[in-house]
Write an enzyme that holds these catalytic residues in place. Structure first.
Site, mmCIF file in Angstrom:
data_model
loop_
_atom_site.group_PDB
_atom_site.id
_atom_site.type_symbol
_atom_site.label_atom_id
_atom_site.label_comp_id
_atom_site.label_asym_id
_atom_site.label_seq_id
_atom_site.Cartn_x
_atom_site.Cartn_y
_atom_site.Cartn_z
ATOM 1 N N SER A 20 1.094 -1.190 -0.214
ATOM 2 C CA SER A 20 0.210 -0.239 0.076
ATOM 3 C C SER A 20 0.971 0.983 -0.161
ATOM 4 C CB SER A 20 -1.338 0.149 1.346
ATOM 5 O OG SER A 20 0.074 -0.473 2.294
ATOM 6 N N ASN A 107 -2.006 -1.583 13.358
ATOM 7 C CA ASN A 107 -3.806 -1.809 13.573
ATOM 8 C C ASN A 107 -4.957 -0.610 13.799
ATOM 9 O OD1 ASN A 107 -4.007 -3.804 12.230
ATOM 10 N ND2 ASN A 107 -4.663 -5.332 14.256
ATOM 11 N N THR A 152 -40.290 25.457 -11.387
ATOM 12 C CA THR A 152 -40.021 24.202 -10.589
ATOM 13 C C THR A 152 -40.967 23.162 -11.721
ATOM 14 O OG1 THR A 152 -42.951 24.938 -10.350
ATOM 15 C CG2 THR A 152 -41.224 25.316 -8.664
ATOM 16 N N HIS A 153 -40.383 22.436 -11.414
ATOM 17 C CA HIS A 153 -40.410 21.700 -12.895
ATOM 18 C C HIS A 153 -39.364 22.144 -14.427
ATOM 19 C CE1 HIS A 153 -43.568 19.569 -10.623
ATOM 20 N NE2 HIS A 153 -44.005 20.985 -10.225
ATOM 21 N N SER A 274 -15.093 23.706 -29.312
ATOM 22 C CA SER A 274 -14.976 22.714 -29.703
ATOM 23 C C SER A 274 -13.690 22.290 -30.792
ATOM 24 C CB SER A 274 -16.440 22.719 -30.278
ATOM 25 O OG SER A 274 -16.432 21.590 -31.645
ATOM 26 N N LYS A 280 -18.951 27.485 -30.037
ATOM 27 C CA LYS A 280 -18.523 27.259 -29.540
ATOM 28 C C LYS A 280 -18.339 27.705 -28.138
ATOM 29 C CE LYS A 280 -20.581 23.262 -28.760
ATOM 30 N NZ LYS A 280 -22.143 22.704 -28.147
ATOM 31 N N ASN A 282 -17.880 26.510 -24.384
ATOM 32 C CA ASN A 282 -18.631 25.670 -23.793
ATOM 33 C C ASN A 282 -18.504 25.593 -21.724
ATOM 34 O OD1 ASN A 282 -19.194 23.763 -25.995
ATOM 35 N ND2 ASN A 282 -17.490 23.051 -26.460
ATOM 36 N N GLU A 287 -19.642 21.544 -16.119
ATOM 37 C CA GLU A 287 -20.452 20.128 -16.534
ATOM 38 C C GLU A 287 -19.295 18.741 -15.302
ATOM 39 O OE1 GLU A 287 -21.633 20.401 -20.722
ATOM 40 O OE2 GLU A 287 -19.663 21.084 -20.695
ATOM 41 N N TYR A 314 -9.472 -5.432 12.432
ATOM 42 C CA TYR A 314 -9.033 -5.615 11.793
ATOM 43 C C TYR A 314 -8.701 -6.287 10.887
ATOM 44 C CZ TYR A 314 -5.370 -4.074 8.009
ATOM 45 O OH TYR A 314 -5.055 -3.795 7.024
ATOM 46 N N GLN A 319 -7.342 -2.011 4.764
ATOM 47 C CA GLN A 319 -7.191 -0.641 3.456
ATOM 48 C C GLN A 319 -7.229 -0.433 2.518
ATOM 49 O OE1 GLN A 319 -2.449 -2.455 3.332
ATOM 50 N NE2 GLN A 319 -3.064 -2.984 1.180
ATOM 51 N N LYS A 322 -8.417 3.614 1.851
ATOM 52 C CA LYS A 322 -7.709 4.914 1.682
ATOM 53 C C LYS A 322 -8.275 5.664 0.570
ATOM 54 C CE LYS A 322 -4.205 2.852 5.142
ATOM 55 N NZ LYS A 322 -5.620 2.169 4.780
HETATM 56 N N1 ARG Z 1 -1.439 -1.291 5.196
HETATM 57 C C1 ARG Z 1 -2.147 -1.673 6.356
HETATM 58 C C2 ARG Z 1 -3.311 -0.741 6.148
HETATM 59 O O1 ARG Z 1 -3.318 0.337 5.451
HETATM 60 C C3 ARG Z 1 -1.850 -1.104 8.007
HETATM 61 C C4 ARG Z 1 -2.661 -1.928 9.078
HETATM 62 C C5 ARG Z 1 -1.253 -3.562 8.705
HETATM 63 N N2 ARG Z 1 -2.203 -4.157 9.638
HETATM 64 C C6 ARG Z 1 -2.073 -5.886 9.801
HETATM 65 N N3 ARG Z 1 -2.407 -6.835 10.698
HETATM 66 N N4 ARG Z 1 -1.539 -6.275 8.332
HETATM 67 O O2 ARG Z 1 -4.418 -1.343 5.920
#
Ligand code: ARG
Length: 455
Positions: A20, A107, A152-153, A274, A280, A282, A287, A314, A319, A322
């Site tokens: 990650s 964790n 409205t509408h 365009s 044009k 735009n 958009e 966990y 993971q 993110k």
């Molecule tokens: N990269 C992991 C995550 O984003 C960090 C935590 C990892 N913990 C584990 N027990 N493998 O969740």
């Protein structure tokens, strides 16, 4: 790394699949701040010596500088941002570096980092949303007397002031900011001290970590602390709803810029042309904001779906929290920024709005209200005004162009004074009900919003 109980190396494909660090390095400042707070707390609790904590904190500070300057070398072999930083720390400060993780697990560490990150994002969103509200407010004040058809509408309904229309969005943004402020309270709870899932045997003091990081609260249940991402989902919902508002505003700008409306002149800097049609201009920015709203919703739904089947506590699935958040963070921040600029640069065309007001019988309600004021029950007055519209339509006239004779043929209580009420000005001026489009209400709204936006 971390394969002491495993034989051999992970397959390349597996390493690439599970890493990650390619994206969670974005959490490096939060990871360093969290680790520094953890080290200080360990020393305070007598788990580490003061010198050890100082050494760790100095090393972490150096790493922060290395990463910021681009000299830090990230390694996929170290899997994630946490392991990358810890490995470098041990390089810099030696064996003491290996003590940092005492009483902690990745964790609770990652949950803390992510909460810090989400909290900062919320703060930034709030600033940007207020800036957009300020742009809307400034435009509302620039055109205090301009009237336009309200819809409205998607059909012309009644005259409103342009300011009332613009301020509607400022109020939405105010609620967005309040929602984010509210959400931040639940985000700003430190999970550090939950360790892997069960707490720890070390005499930790989670409240000290929370205090150093400026968080208001600490976790109550270690299993909850490491396994829930409701705080991120909630922040993403706040962002989604804010994008809904931006998307609606975009839609209005797109319509207004359309030649059939011509209510607004798009600033060249916010328009594109365009590749084939030279005429044009735009509204691509609006958009794209409208379009990007889709993937923000998608990210929220993705995270909710990731969470829904997870057993305690966990799981590596987490993971996956993110990237969708980062996408939402980038999209909302940029959308708010670009919309602030777009709104501030719009030039409205009051004469076109005036032209549109002459179409679509937007004063029919005024006629009905007039008859009601003369004693006709409103439901009946409504029907009679409808007849008047049909008659005017037949004669290809505006309502106010019907003769008194014509109007009296529909309702004999109508007198000459009706015409003064059929102008858009009268319609708006007389809407003095609280929150209505009347000038007094608009003035009060501007005052309230100004007060809210005061630094
Ligand atoms: N990269 C992991 C995550 O984003 C960090 C935590 C990892 N913990 C584990 N027990 N493998 O969740």
């Amino acid at each position: 790394m971390l394969r002491a109980r495993l034989r051999g190396e992970a397959a390349d494909k597996v390493r690439a699949f599970t890493e990650s660090v390619s994206y969670d390095r974005r959490l490096y400042r939060q990871d360093i701040a969290g680790s520094a707070a953890h080290a200080a707390m360990l020393a305070r609790q007598g788990v580490l010596s003061g010198e050890e904590a100082d050494l760790l904190r100095a090393g972490l500070k150096q790493i922060g500088e290395e990463i910021a300057s681009g000299s830090f070398s990230w390694s996929e072999e170290q899997e994630d941002v946490h392991m990358n930083i810890e490995r470098r720390l041990t390089e810099i400060v030696g064996e003491t570096g290996k003590k940092l993780h005492t009483g902690r697990s990745r964790n609770d560490q990652v949950a803390l980092d992510f909460r810090l990150f989400v909290s900062e994002s919320l703060e930034r969103w709030m600033v940007l949303a207020r800036e957009l509200a300020a742009s809307l407010l400034a435009q509302a004040e620039r055109y205090p007397d301009v009237l336009m058809p309200g819809f409205t509408h998607m059909q012309a309904a009644q005259p409103v002031s342009l300011a009332q229309h613009l301020l509607a969005y400022a109020w939405m943004l105010k609620r967005d900011v309040e929602r984010m402020r509210d959400c931040a309270v639940r985000v700003r709870v430190s999970p550090l001290g939950a360790a892997a899932l069960a707490g720890t045997t070390y005499p930790l003091a989670p409240e000290h970590v929370a205090r150093e990081l400026g968080f208001e609260g600490v976790f109550d249940n270690s299993m909850d602390a490491v396994s829930d991402r409701d705080f991120a989902a909630e922040a993403m919902f706040c962002a989604s709803l804010c994008m809904t508002h931006l998307s609606r505003l975009s839609e209005d700008v797109i319509l207004w810029a359309n030649a059939a409306f011509s209510f607004v002149i798009l600033p060249d800097a916010y328009s594109t042309s365009s590749s084939i049609m030279p005429q044009k201009k735009n509204p691509d920015v609006a958009e794209l904001v409208r379009g990007k709203t889709g993937r923000v919703y998608g990210a929220l739904l993705g995270l909710l779906t990731t969470l829904k089947g997870l057993p305690m506590t966990y799981n590596r699935d987490l993971q996956e929290d993110k990237e969708p958040f980062f996408l939402v963070d980038d999209t909302l921040s940029r959308s708010l920024e670009v919309m602030s600029g777009l709104i501030a640069a719009l030039r409205f065309r009051p004469e076109q709005m005036r032209r549109a007001l002459a179409l679509g019988y937007v004063n029919a309600t005024e006629l009905a209200d007039y008859m009601a004021s003369r004693g006709v029950p409103f439901r009946e007055a409504h029907a009679l005004a409808g007849k008047a519209v049909a008659l005017a339509e037949e004669k290809k006239l505006a309502l106010e162009d019907l003769s008194l004779e014509d109007l009296r043929s529909i309702c004999r209580l109508v007198e000459e004074d009706v015409y003064a009420l059929l102008t858009p000005e009268a319609a708006v001026l007389r809407r003095q009900s609280p929150g209505g489009t009347g000038p007094e209400s608009v003035r009060r709204q501007i005052e309230k919003l100004r007060l809210w936006l005061k630094p």
